[in-house]
Design a protein around this motif. Sequence first.
Motif, PDB file in Angstrom:
ATOM      1  N   UNK A   1      41.109  48.321  40.432  1.00  0.00           N
ATOM      2  CA  UNK A   1      41.150  48.618  42.825  1.00  0.00           C
ATOM      3  C   UNK A   1      42.546  48.271  43.070  1.00  0.00           C
ATOM      4  N   UNK A   2      43.138  47.998  42.448  1.00  0.00           N
ATOM      5  CA  UNK A   2      44.222  47.389  43.557  1.00  0.00           C
ATOM      6  C   UNK A   2      45.592  48.191  43.480  1.00  0.00           C
ATOM      7  N   UNK A   3      45.178  49.409  42.265  1.00  0.00           N
ATOM      8  CA  UNK A   3      47.046  49.814  41.682  1.00  0.00           C
ATOM      9  C   UNK A   3      45.949  51.063  43.579  1.00  0.00           C
ATOM     10  N   UNK A   4      45.652  51.559  43.095  1.00  0.00           N
ATOM     11  CA  UNK A   4      45.152  53.078  43.964  1.00  0.00           C
ATOM     12  C   UNK A   4      45.107  52.641  45.791  1.00  0.00           C
ATOM     13  N   UNK A   5      43.642  51.855  45.158  1.00  0.00           N
ATOM     14  CA  UNK A   5      42.744  51.835  47.115  1.00  0.00           C
ATOM     15  C   UNK A   5      43.241  50.494  47.428  1.00  0.00           C
ATOM     16  N   UNK A   6      44.238  50.868  48.678  1.00  0.00           N
ATOM     17  CA  UNK A   6      44.856  49.626  49.305  1.00  0.00           C
ATOM     18  C   UNK A   6      44.766  50.605  50.699  1.00  0.00           C
ATOM     19  N   UNK A   7      45.360  48.608  51.643  1.00  0.00           N
ATOM     20  CA  UNK A   7      44.890  49.848  53.809  1.00  0.00           C
ATOM     21  C   UNK A   7      46.129  50.026  53.553  1.00  0.00           C
TER      22      UNK A   7
ATOM     23  N   UNK B   1      35.361  48.354  30.060  1.00  0.00           N
ATOM     24  CA  UNK B   1      35.560  47.377  30.920  1.00  0.00           C
ATOM     25  C   UNK B   1      35.296  47.997  32.006  1.00  0.00           C
ATOM     26  N   UNK B   2      35.455  48.337  32.924  1.00  0.00           N
ATOM     27  CA  UNK B   2      35.124  49.509  33.727  1.00  0.00           C
ATOM     28  C   UNK B   2      33.748  49.161  34.654  1.00  0.00           C
ATOM     29  N   UNK B   3      32.874  49.363  33.193  1.00  0.00           N
ATOM     30  CA  UNK B   3      31.280  49.642  33.491  1.00  0.00           C
ATOM     31  C   UNK B   3      30.931  47.925  33.580  1.00  0.00           C
ATOM     32  N   UNK B   4      31.652  47.536  32.125  1.00  0.00           N
ATOM     33  CA  UNK B   4      30.797  46.027  32.290  1.00  0.00           C
ATOM     34  C   UNK B   4      30.641  45.297  33.623  1.00  0.00           C
ATOM     35  N   UNK B   5      32.691  45.646  34.180  1.00  0.00           N
ATOM     36  CA  UNK B   5      32.524  44.610  35.579  1.00  0.00           C
ATOM     37  C   UNK B   5      31.453  45.075  36.820  1.00  0.00           C
ATOM     38  N   UNK B   6      31.300  46.848  36.532  1.00  0.00           N
ATOM     39  CA  UNK B   6      30.488  46.940  37.774  1.00  0.00           C
ATOM     40  C   UNK B   6      29.129  46.507  37.548  1.00  0.00           C
ATOM     41  N   UNK B   7      28.342  46.892  35.512  1.00  0.00           N
ATOM     42  CA  UNK B   7      27.006  46.253  35.754  1.00  0.00           C
ATOM     43  C   UNK B   7      26.701  44.817  35.457  1.00  0.00           C
ATOM     44  N   UNK B   8      27.768  43.875  34.637  1.00  0.00           N
ATOM     45  CA  UNK B   8      27.912  42.971  34.565  1.00  0.00           C
ATOM     46  C   UNK B   8      27.971  41.657  36.121  1.00  0.00           C
TER      47      UNK B   8
ATOM     48  N   UNK C   1      47.630  46.907  51.283  1.00  0.00           N
ATOM     49  CA  UNK C   1      46.905  45.511  50.479  1.00  0.00           C
ATOM     50  C   UNK C   1      46.169  45.879  50.095  1.00  0.00           C
ATOM     51  N   UNK C   2      45.827  45.359  48.476  1.00  0.00           N
ATOM     52  CA  UNK C   2      44.566  45.204  48.144  1.00  0.00           C
ATOM     53  C   UNK C   2      43.335  45.648  48.421  1.00  0.00           C
ATOM     54  N   UNK C   3      42.389  46.231  47.763  1.00  0.00           N
ATOM     55  CA  UNK C   3      40.905  46.359  48.830  1.00  0.00           C
ATOM     56  C   UNK C   3      39.682  45.687  48.486  1.00  0.00           C
ATOM     57  N   UNK C   4      39.730  45.408  47.311  1.00  0.00           N
ATOM     58  CA  UNK C   4      38.940  44.965  46.406  1.00  0.00           C
ATOM     59  C   UNK C   4      37.784  44.676  47.093  1.00  0.00           C
ATOM     60  N   UNK C   5      38.422  42.892  47.371  1.00  0.00           N
ATOM     61  CA  UNK C   5      37.442  42.225  48.079  1.00  0.00           C
ATOM     62  C   UNK C   5      36.492  42.090  48.788  1.00  0.00           C
ATOM     63  N   UNK C   6      37.409  43.234  49.385  1.00  0.00           N
ATOM     64  CA  UNK C   6      36.574  43.822  51.307  1.00  0.00           C
ATOM     65  C   UNK C   6      35.643  44.849  51.092  1.00  0.00           C
ATOM     66  N   UNK C   7      35.766  45.119  49.937  1.00  0.00           N
ATOM     67  CA  UNK C   7      34.514  47.011  49.257  1.00  0.00           C
ATOM     68  C   UNK C   7      33.449  45.992  48.536  1.00  0.00           C
ATOM     69  N   UNK C   8      34.308  45.342  47.820  1.00  0.00           N
ATOM     70  CA  UNK C   8      32.905  44.519  46.799  1.00  0.00           C
ATOM     71  C   UNK C   8      31.860  43.400  47.024  1.00  0.00           C
TER      72      UNK C   8
ATOM     73  N   UNK D   1      39.508  43.860  40.503  1.00  0.00           N
ATOM     74  CA  UNK D   1      41.077  44.025  41.459  1.00  0.00           C
ATOM     75  C   UNK D   1      41.578  44.247  41.151  1.00  0.00           C
ATOM     76  N   UNK D   2      42.828  43.918  39.581  1.00  0.00           N
ATOM     77  CA  UNK D   2      43.944  44.520  39.497  1.00  0.00           C
ATOM     78  C   UNK D   2      43.873  45.942  39.740  1.00  0.00           C
TER      79      UNK D   2
END
Length: 413
Positions: A140-146, A189-196, A150-157, A137-138
Motif C-alpha cells: 500500500x505504502x509504495x503508492x498511497x502516501x500522504x 496475498x492481497x486477497x488473503x490479507x484483506x480477508x484474513x 509517509x505511508x497511509x496504511x495504518x491510518x486507512x486500516x 503495509x509494504x
Amino acid sequence: MESREAKSLDLIVKVAERCNIACTYCYFFFGGDESHKFHPPYVNEETAAEIEAFLDRITADGAVENLMIYFHGGEPMMAPKPVIARIARAARRLSESGRVADLGLSMQTNGMLVNDAWIRFCADLGIGVGVSLDGNEAANDRFRIDKKGRGTYRRAVQGFRRLAGENGAGIDLHPGLLSVIDPEGDGARRLEHFSGEIGAQRMNFLHPDGGHDQGIAPAQVAGVENFMLGVFRAWVRRRDSGLRVRFIKDLLDTLLSDEGARTCPDSARRLSRILTISSNGMLGAEDTARTLDARFRDIGHVRDFDSVAQIFATPALVEMQQAAATPPAACAACPWWGTCRGGTFTNRYSAQNGFDNPSVYCDALKAFFEEVSAWLVRGGIPVEDIERRLILAGSAPEAVLGAARAEPEPLRA
Ligand code: SF4
C-alpha cells in the motif's frame, strides 16, 4: 419493455476536489486533467441546491428508475457534511415518493478521516462506504502516501476497522475494500490479507488506468494477468466463507445463469450512463473517462439540463454509449466480448481510434476468463451452457462455437 438498467443513472458527485493524501497514481490529480485547480475545493450550498433541483427535474418524467449516487473526491470526508446531507436527503425524497424505484448512496474514502461523527452521519443517511487500500503495509505504502511522503496504511486500516464496528457509536457499516491491481504485486496475498487479516468480506480490484497512448509494456500486462489469476485462485480457496470479489462475481453471474448473461448488454449500457458532477456543478462523463480528452468533461452545468435524454444526446455521451454497445473491430470475433465489453473505457482508448481498440489488458482478461470457465467446466458446468450464455451476453455465435470447435481449451477444460 425497457430494462431497469436502461433507466439507470449513476452520478459521481465530486463533493471534494481536494485530498488529504497524494497517491502517486491518482487519475484525478495526476491524470492530466488540471480542471480541479480551478474548481471550488468543495461543493458549496449554492451548488448543492442546484444539484437538488437538477435531481428533481431529471426524474420528473420517469426516466430514472434506478439512481446511484457516489459521494467522491478527492477525499469526500473533507467536504462539509451539510452539502452531502442535502444531496442525500433530496435523493431519499425521490425514492420515498416512488419517483425513483431503486436508490443507492455510497461514499469512497481513503479512510484517514473516519470518526464516530462520520460513521453516525453515513448510518443516518443510509450511505454505504468503501475504503481504498492497496494491500499490506509494504504494498500500500509504495503508492498511497500522504503529502509528507509517509505511508497511509495504518491510518486507512484503522478507518476501515472503525467503519466495520470498532467505534464508539456501536455501528457496523459493513465497508468494502477497493484496490488497484499492482502488476508487480501478488493477487493471492492481497486477497488473503484483506480477508484474513483485515476481515473484509467485500472487495474489488481495478485495472490500472491507462490506454493505448500510455505505452503499457507487455510485462505490465503479464503482471496484471498474474495478479488477477492469483486473486481468483485465492478466492476459490476461500469461497465458502461468503467472500465477495466483485470482478469474479460479475463473471460468474454471466457464466452461471441465462438471466445473468442476458443482463450483460444492459450492464454495459449502465456503465455508459455514469456522469460526474464537479464541485462547481459542471457535468462530465464517467470519472476516469474525463481524463482522456477535454470533450468528456464540462458538457454543461447541471442547471442547463432538464432531462436525462438531453444529457445523453450530447456528442461525448453518444460516443460513449456507442462504445459500450459496439465491439471494437479487434473484439468482434472474440468469444468473451459479451462479458468483457473490451475492458474499461480508459483501457480501450487511444487518441487515434477513440474507443475502437481492445483493452490494453486484453491478454490478461482472456487468461482470466479462460481459467474461470475451465474451473466451472471441471466443476460440472456443461460447456454448452457456458457457450450459450456467452452468446446470450452478446458474443457472436460463430466466435464462441468456433473457438470451442477449433480449440478445446479453454472452453473445454
Ligand atoms: S478479451 Fe480482449 S478481444 Fe476479447 S472482448 Fe476483451 S478486450 Fe476484446
